[in-house]
Design a protein around this motif. Structure first.
Motif, PDB file in Angstrom:
ATOM      1  N   ASP A   1       0.800  -1.222   0.000  1.00  0.00           N
ATOM      2  CA  ASP A   1       0.000   0.000   0.000  1.00  0.00           C
ATOM      3  C   ASP A   1       0.832   1.270   0.000  1.00  0.00           C
ATOM      4  OD1 ASP A   1       0.951  -0.453   2.535  1.00  0.00           O
ATOM      5  OD2 ASP A   1      -0.901   0.054   3.570  1.00  0.00           O
ATOM      6  N   GLY A   2       2.101   1.174  -0.427  1.00  0.00           N
ATOM      7  CA  GLY A   2       2.926   2.359  -0.615  1.00  0.00           C
ATOM      8  C   GLY A   2       2.734   2.946  -2.001  1.00  0.00           C
ATOM      9  N   LYS A   3       3.408   4.059  -2.284  1.00  0.00           N
ATOM     10  CA  LYS A   3       3.260   4.734  -3.580  1.00  0.00           C
ATOM     11  C   LYS A   3       4.425   4.504  -4.520  1.00  0.00           C
ATOM     12  CE  LYS A   3       0.549   7.418  -4.811  1.00  0.00           C
ATOM     13  NZ  LYS A   3      -0.655   7.241  -5.663  1.00  0.00           N
ATOM     14  N   LEU A   4       5.635   4.277  -3.984  1.00  0.00           N
ATOM     15  CA  LEU A   4       6.816   4.133  -4.827  1.00  0.00           C
ATOM     16  C   LEU A   4       7.109   2.666  -5.122  1.00  0.00           C
ATOM     17  CD1 LEU A   4       9.300   6.710  -3.253  1.00  0.00           C
ATOM     18  CD2 LEU A   4       7.644   7.068  -5.107  1.00  0.00           C
ATOM     19  N   SER A   5       7.715   2.415  -6.279  1.00  0.00           N
ATOM     20  CA  SER A   5       8.188   1.065  -6.567  1.00  0.00           C
ATOM     21  C   SER A   5       9.293   0.708  -5.587  1.00  0.00           C
ATOM     22  CB  SER A   5       8.734   0.989  -7.993  1.00  0.00           C
ATOM     23  OG  SER A   5       9.960   1.699  -8.089  1.00  0.00           O
ATOM     24  N   PRO A   6       9.583  -0.575  -5.394  1.00  0.00           N
ATOM     25  CA  PRO A   6      10.664  -0.939  -4.471  1.00  0.00           C
ATOM     26  C   PRO A   6      11.987  -0.270  -4.806  1.00  0.00           C
ATOM     27  CG  PRO A   6       9.352  -2.867  -4.991  1.00  0.00           C
ATOM     28  CD  PRO A   6       8.852  -1.766  -5.881  1.00  0.00           C
ATOM     29  N   ALA A   7      12.341  -0.205  -6.098  1.00  0.00           N
ATOM     30  CA  ALA A   7      13.608   0.417  -6.485  1.00  0.00           C
ATOM     31  C   ALA A   7      13.595   1.917  -6.206  1.00  0.00           C
ATOM     32  CB  ALA A   7      13.893   0.148  -7.958  1.00  0.00           C
ATOM     33  N   ASP A   8      12.483   2.593  -6.516  1.00  0.00           N
ATOM     34  CA  ASP A   8      12.404   4.032  -6.252  1.00  0.00           C
ATOM     35  C   ASP A   8      12.417   4.323  -4.749  1.00  0.00           C
ATOM     36  OD1 ASP A   8      12.379   4.759  -8.898  1.00  0.00           O
ATOM     37  OD2 ASP A   8      10.192   4.880  -9.048  1.00  0.00           O
ATOM     38  N   LEU A   9      11.832   3.442  -3.962  1.00  0.00           N
ATOM     39  CA  LEU A   9      11.881   3.602  -2.512  1.00  0.00           C
ATOM     40  C   LEU A   9      13.317   3.534  -2.015  1.00  0.00           C
ATOM     41  CD1 LEU A   9      10.545   3.834   0.275  1.00  0.00           C
ATOM     42  CD2 LEU A   9      10.248   1.344   0.237  1.00  0.00           C
ATOM     43  N   VAL A  10      14.091   2.596  -2.538  1.00  0.00           N
ATOM     44  CA  VAL A  10      15.496   2.476  -2.134  1.00  0.00           C
ATOM     45  C   VAL A  10      16.262   3.735  -2.517  1.00  0.00           C
ATOM     46  CG1 VAL A  10      17.631   1.185  -2.464  1.00  0.00           C
ATOM     47  CG2 VAL A  10      15.468  -0.042  -2.230  1.00  0.00           C
ATOM     48  N   ARG A  11      15.972   4.294  -3.679  1.00  0.00           N
ATOM     49  CA  ARG A  11      16.649   5.524  -4.101  1.00  0.00           C
ATOM     50  C   ARG A  11      16.332   6.678  -3.151  1.00  0.00           C
ATOM     51  NH1 ARG A  11      14.536   3.542  -9.229  1.00  0.00           N
ATOM     52  NH2 ARG A  11      16.204   2.371 -10.253  1.00  0.00           N
ATOM     53  N   LEU A  12      15.080   6.754  -2.700  1.00  0.00           N
ATOM     54  CA  LEU A  12      14.706   7.775  -1.724  1.00  0.00           C
ATOM     55  C   LEU A  12      15.433   7.546  -0.403  1.00  0.00           C
ATOM     56  CD1 LEU A  12      12.921  10.138  -0.748  1.00  0.00           C
ATOM     57  CD2 LEU A  12      11.162   8.437  -0.196  1.00  0.00           C
ATOM     58  N   VAL A  13      15.475   6.314   0.026  1.00  0.00           N
ATOM     59  CA  VAL A  13      16.172   5.952   1.262  1.00  0.00           C
ATOM     60  C   VAL A  13      17.645   6.368   1.186  1.00  0.00           C
ATOM     61  CG1 VAL A  13      17.049   3.957   2.533  1.00  0.00           C
ATOM     62  CG2 VAL A  13      14.617   4.084   1.943  1.00  0.00           C
ATOM     63  N   HIS A  14      18.268   6.064   0.061  1.00  0.00           N
ATOM     64  CA  HIS A  14      19.685   6.405  -0.133  1.00  0.00           C
ATOM     65  C   HIS A  14      19.883   7.913  -0.099  1.00  0.00           C
ATOM     66  CE1 HIS A  14      23.255   7.156  -2.800  1.00  0.00           C
ATOM     67  NE2 HIS A  14      23.773   6.308  -1.932  1.00  0.00           N
ATOM     68  N   ALA A  15      18.998   8.654  -0.755  1.00  0.00           N
ATOM     69  CA  ALA A  15      19.095  10.110  -0.775  1.00  0.00           C
ATOM     70  C   ALA A  15      18.931  10.700   0.622  1.00  0.00           C
ATOM     71  CB  ALA A  15      18.046  10.692  -1.719  1.00  0.00           C
ATOM     72  N   ASN A  16      18.195  10.009   1.482  1.00  0.00           N
ATOM     73  CA  ASN A  16      17.987  10.482   2.862  1.00  0.00           C
ATOM     74  C   ASN A  16      19.106  10.080   3.804  1.00  0.00           C
ATOM     75  OD1 ASN A  16      15.586  11.555   2.014  1.00  0.00           O
ATOM     76  ND2 ASN A  16      14.314  10.527   3.520  1.00  0.00           N
ATOM     77  N   GLY A  17      20.115   9.384   3.286  1.00  0.00           N
ATOM     78  CA  GLY A  17      21.259   9.023   4.114  1.00  0.00           C
ATOM     79  C   GLY A  17      21.082   7.780   4.953  1.00  0.00           C
TER      80      GLY A  17
END
Length: 281
Positions: free
Chosen positions: A13-29
């Protein structure tokens, strides 16, 4: 180290694909993460590959719905092997129940309020049609102008005790912990501060039942519980010798949940759950 061991992709029930979620996580440190979609591990391989590419520590996870004391509680499995024997069949059975619940929710909206097409509308918003959630109904109700805010959909219609809430025969607490352990994982109570136990003894009984079933950890810091609850459950972890976890419970941009990795981190005196989980890098 910045960690976030509770997040959701569009596989549940999230909005981002798994790969895009990881990219966001990485950008957040965030340096160590887990993907914990509801009752499915279909996004783990994609997330793991993205995490390896970006150099983010990755733990395969899942958030499993279970029933205890007449209410729904969630248990996170960390370090669960998505290829473990029987794991696909277990989650498939839960998702079948989710779809059946969705159809009944749609019927209630039509019968009680004359709102037609709720099931079909919610399903159209689910990227993974096999994992229908009340979240998808809430988003559809917002889209249709029935409610103005996401939480209003739950408060008026969808949360426990409201007219369009439909119960599911979720697997029992012991069964869920056993499935996690048999798949190589560690069992963690998700956002313990969210459960409305009317009496303190009920919370104590739940925690004891979880521990007696073999559960090892609790989320002492969660993006979906209050900071007072964080302090309280840190003390619970000390008193009951639970390992500690922390997660944002992030689903989508623009929600009240903190962005990945920005939820409070684990107090230094507690033992982090990830110390006993082999990491994938």
């Amino acid at each position: 180290m910045i960690i976030d061991l509770h997040m959701h992709s569009n596989v549940s029930d999230g909005k981002l694909s798994p790969a895009d979620l990881v990219r966001l996580v990485h950008a957040n440190g965030v340096e160590l993460m887990a993907l914990t979609d509801h009752d499915t591990m279909d996004g783990v391989r994609q997330a793991s590959a993205a995490a390896e590419e970006l150099g983010v520590g990755f733990i395969p996870g899942v958030e499993i719905s279970t029933g205890w004391g007449g209410r729904v509680v969630h248990i996170v499995g960390l370090g669960v092997d998505p290829d473990a024997p029987g794991i696909d069949a277990f989650f498939s059975s839960i998702c079948t129940k989710r779809d059946r619940r969705g159809r009944l929710i749609g019927e209630r909206f039509e019968q009680l309020y004359g709102i037609r097409g709720a099931y079909e509308g919610a399903l159209s918003l689910a990227d993974n049609k096999d994992n229908l959630s009340r979240t998808h109904f809430a988003r559809w109700l917002m889209q249709e102008g029935v409610v103005k805010e996401y939480q209003e959909a739950f408060d008026r219609f969808l949360k426990t005790g409201r007219p369009c809430c439909v119960d599911i025969d979720w697997p029992g607490l012991t069964e869920v912990v056993d499935v996690i352990h048999n798949s190589g994982g560690v069992a963690v109570i998700a956002h313990p501060g969210r459960y409305s136990f009317s009496e303190s003894w009920m919370l104590d009984e739940f925690l004891k039942a979880f521990r007696d079933a073999g559960g090892e950890a609790i989320e002492v810091c969660s993006g979906s519980q209050s900071r007072d609850a964080d302090v309280f459950f840190a003390d619970v972890a000390r008193r009951m010798d639970f390992l500690a976890s922390s997660g944002s419970d992030w689903h989508a941009p623009g929600t009240v949940r903190p962005m990945p990795g920005t939820q409070p981190q684990i107090p230094e005196d507690l033992t982090p759950v990830w110390r006993i989980i082999p990491r994938r890098r």
